[in-house]
Design an enzyme around this catalytic site. Structure first.
Site: not given
Length: 448
Positions: A95, A230, A232, A234
């Site tokens: 992440s 960010d 990834d 999400d």
């Protein structure tokens, strides 16, 4: 094992995680989650390919078939899990963590989040045991290209943004997979190329130093809105037209103009225990009921599903949607925000004006204290203020949240570190300073 966290598995690759451990995670996961076929996606980190090979080998040696989605965003894996009916899924990503980190986000059937309380603890025990691997009939592996179907889904939320000036920072992460498809050429792009070394800045948009480029771009190009993802995709955060960072919890209130403006139905909106009181006050104008719950996707997404809320969000920039399998998506949230921004620009209103209408509270932001005796410290703070005045609202999950007529605070322990996290809000800066000073004095005797 250090890599097993409350919401996922994550750590420095080669230290907290390695390919042998990842192989065992793959092999033992079917003993925790029943599965015949699992969906796996991965981000662009340098260790992601090696992790995929080890993970898929472990799963296949346990007799499980693997659908390899290749490079994806984390929300794309959530969506694919629900859309195609997979028994489970894993996203290989760390992440927003530094480039030398990596990890695994696990979901069960129907895109149910798997955290430490409902699966990862058992998995950790199996991986860490002396149990030997006994290979079964090897599972199959197949390639799966989800992008066309996923893009078709996202395009339902897309409209003509030609009247907006935008600046978008992709943080060299996975949101770049959809940059041109969703945003065309009508934006100033920063760090657009996916690159596992993250040359632009670390892929954590919550850190002020990582916001500097997008803030400057918004001001330089007179953009109506700045967007920063960010690693990834999400999570997403926003910058107003003046170059100011918007506290992500206030976006929860703003989303009412998309989800709630044309309905008379009383809908539920979930937010975490740190969210500004202004959000609930604003949502009440839309006949919405707010549900306060714990921090983290494993809790937020599960609670949204439990109460059948229309959407939800967190201070960390996660936004969950009923129509997205109760899961979070940075790209979907950004499209919704663009719809709202465009609508109000046509009415002569800027994003900063909208945010100002939501909240005029003074806010500390989240402050961290290094404290070993976290429970004792929290109890001392709560006891002190309960003696001063009876709270108008009191929540005792995920730490404590105490509300009073003119101010409130949340104090909660970190799940993984010796830190207490404190946040307060008041109707005036003077009152906020007074109350936070009292808290800091109490915590002094507990700090390491």
């Amino acid at each position: 094992m250090k890599a097993f966290k409350a919401y996922d598995i994550r750590g420095e690759y080669g230290k907290d995680l390695n390919k042998e451990m990842v192989y065992r995670i793959g092999y033992f996961l079917p003993q925790v989650l029943p599965m015949k076929e699992i969906l796996i996606g991965r981000d662009v980190r340098l260790s992601s390919d090696e992790m995929f090979e080890a993970l898929s080998e472990g799963l296949r040696d346990a007799g499980v078939d693997v659908a390899d989605a290749g490079l994806t965003t984390t929300p794309m894996v959530y969506w694919g899990t629900g859309k195609y009916g997979f028994d489970a899924s894993i996203m290989i990503t760390a992440s927003h963590n530094p480039k030398n980190h990596n990890g695994l986000k696990v979901s069960a059937k129907n895109v149910l989040p798997v955290g430490y309380d409902n699966g990862l603890k058992k998995l950790e025990s199996l991986v860490d045991s002396d149990t030997k691997v006994e290979k079964k009939d090897k599972g199959q592996i197949r390639k799966l290209n989800m992008k066309p179907d996923y893009l078709e889904f996202l395009n339902q939320y897309k409209k003509d943004y030609s009247g907006l000036k935008l600046a978008i920072d992709f943080s060299n992460g996975m949101a770049s997979l959809f940059s041109k498809d969703l945003f065309g050429d009508q934006y100033v792009a920063l760090n657009e190329k996916a690159d596992g070394t993250f040359p632009g800045h670390e892929p954590n948009p919550l850190e002020p130093e990582n916001q500097e480029q997008i803030k400057e771009a918004v001001k330089k190009h007179h953009a109506d809105l700045g967007i920063i993802f960010d690693g990834d995709a999400d999570r997403v955060m926003f910058i107003d037209e003046k170059g100011n960072f918007i506290s992500p919890d206030l976006i929860i209130a703003l989303f009412a103009h998309f989800f709630l403006k044309d309905t008379t139905k009383k809908e539920k909106v979930v937010h975490d225990i740190r969210t500004s009181k202004a959000v609930g006050e604003y949502l009440s104008k839309f006949n919405a009921e707010t549900v306060i719950w714990r921090v983290g996707r494993a809790y937020g997404a599960t609670k949204l599903r439990e109460v059948d809320g229309i959407y939800g969000g967190e201070l960390a920039g996660h936004y969950y949607f009923r129509d997205f399998y109760y899961s979070d998506s940075g790209l979907l949230a950004s499209l919704i925000m663009l719809n709202i921004t465009d609508d109000f620009k046509k009415q002569g209103k800027t994003v900063s004006q909208l945010i100002h209408e939501i909240s005029s509270y003074a806010n500390t932001g989240e402050v961290n204290f290094r404290i070993e005796e976290k429970q004792k410290a929290m109890d001392a703070v709560v006891s002190y203020f309960k003696k001063q005045e009876t709270p108008t609202a009191y929540y005792d999950f995920d730490g404590y949240r105490l509300e009073f007529p003119d101010w409130w605070f949340n104090i909660r322990p970190s799940n993984t570190e010796p830190y207490l996290r404190f946040l307060a809000e008041a109707k005036s800066q003077k009152l906020l300073d007074e109350k936070t000073q009292q808290v800091f004095e109490i915590l002094k005797s507990f700090t390491a």
